[in-house]
Design a protein around this motif. Structure first.
Motif, PDB file in Angstrom:
ATOM      1  N   UNK A   1     -11.836   3.508  -9.682  1.00 39.09           N
ATOM      2  CA  UNK A   1     -10.991   3.820 -10.517  1.00 39.09           C
ATOM      3  C   UNK A   1      -9.048   4.287 -10.067  1.00 39.09           C
ATOM      4  N   UNK A   2      -9.726   5.483  -9.411  1.00 37.35           N
ATOM      5  CA  UNK A   2      -8.170   5.755  -8.856  1.00 37.35           C
ATOM      6  C   UNK A   2      -7.755   5.576  -7.962  1.00 37.35           C
ATOM      7  N   UNK A   3      -8.584   4.616  -6.817  1.00 31.44           N
ATOM      8  CA  UNK A   3      -7.398   4.000  -6.195  1.00 31.44           C
ATOM      9  C   UNK A   3      -7.243   1.891  -6.685  1.00 31.44           C
ATOM     10  N   UNK A   4      -7.000   0.929  -8.227  1.00 36.67           N
ATOM     11  CA  UNK A   4      -6.996   0.889  -8.300  1.00 36.67           C
ATOM     12  C   UNK A   4      -5.330   1.164  -9.043  1.00 36.67           C
ATOM     13  N   UNK A   5      -5.492   2.364  -9.636  1.00 37.69           N
ATOM     14  CA  UNK A   5      -4.580   3.122 -10.426  1.00 37.69           C
ATOM     15  C   UNK A   5      -3.475   3.324  -9.000  1.00 37.69           C
ATOM     16  N   UNK A   6      -3.602   3.619  -8.101  1.00 42.66           N
ATOM     17  CA  UNK A   6      -2.911   3.924  -6.908  1.00 42.66           C
ATOM     18  C   UNK A   6      -2.302   2.719  -6.644  1.00 42.66           C
ATOM     19  N   UNK A   7      -2.701   1.848  -6.277  1.00 46.03           N
ATOM     20  CA  UNK A   7      -2.662   0.233  -5.919  1.00 46.03           C
ATOM     21  C   UNK A   7      -2.016  -0.552  -6.835  1.00 46.03           C
ATOM     22  N   UNK A   8      -1.715   0.229  -8.661  1.00 45.48           N
ATOM     23  CA  UNK A   8      -0.550   0.172  -9.035  1.00 45.48           C
ATOM     24  C   UNK A   8      -1.570  -1.186 -10.126  1.00 45.48           C
ATOM     25  N   UNK A   9      -2.516  -1.585 -10.575  1.00 43.44           N
ATOM     26  CA  UNK A   9      -3.268  -2.101 -11.282  1.00 43.44           C
ATOM     27  C   UNK A   9      -3.315  -1.248 -12.563  1.00 43.44           C
ATOM     28  N   UNK A  10      -3.184  -2.123 -13.944  1.00 46.23           N
ATOM     29  CA  UNK A  10      -3.585  -1.564 -15.276  1.00 46.23           C
ATOM     30  C   UNK A  10      -4.475  -1.992 -14.829  1.00 46.23           C
TER      31      UNK A  10
END
Length: 170
Positions: A39-48
């Protein structure tokens, strides 16, 4: 018109948490390996990050709506405690074979494989389905993604962080 933001739609049981069979109590909450890091990786990649989950246990009378919401809140907080942000949770408590009259529905638009939860999230959060993805562990997750115009990726278990890293090419 400004394009919407990309979203990562995440199934709950079997993706973010271990599927222990209708989890709804704090002692049922067991994160999948690598869940917070994913989830942190998705957050950092700009995903909601949006959880979309069928929760027929409510319709089946196994637990109430409030207990389901409290459990989802506990999951969101547990991830947040590890700096992993979930932006929204959509849960469908309806099922055609329920025992609680108010949650019996023959084919609720929110119940996966129907795309209702994803489509509502797209509208309510200004998301771009073309740049979004769905991670699920069931064929119904993949079908809901397809019907919503979102790329679906089947997670067979294991380390969710490794799965997301491979997906994003990191």
């Amino acid at each position: 018109m400004t394009p919407g933001r990309p979203a990562a739609f995440l199934d709950r049981d079997g993706v973010l948490i271990e599927d222990v069979g209708y989890p709804h109590r704090a002692d049922h909450l067991r994160l999948m390996p690598g869940a917070a890091a994913a989830v942190r990786m998705l957050n950092a990649a700009g995903f909601v990050c949006v959880i979309v989950t069928n929760q027929s246990g409510v319709a089946r009378g196994m637990f109430g709506l409030e207990q389901m919401q409290a459990f989802n809140g506990l999951l969101v907080q547990t991830l947040a405690d590890d700096d992993a942000r979930i932006d929204a949770v959509y849960a469908c408590p309806y099922h055609s074979e329920g025992s609680v009259a108010s949650f019996i529905h023959p084919d609720h638009p929110d119940r996966k494989p129907n795309p209702g939860m994803i489509l509502r999230a797209v509208v309510e959060h200004g998301l771009d389905p073309d740049r979004s993805l769905m991670i699920g562990d069931q064929p119904s997750d993949m079908e809901a993604a397809r019907r919503a115009g979102v790329s679906g990726f089947h997670f067979d278990g294991g380390d969710l962080h490794r799965f997301v890293a491979d997906l994003l090419g990191d």
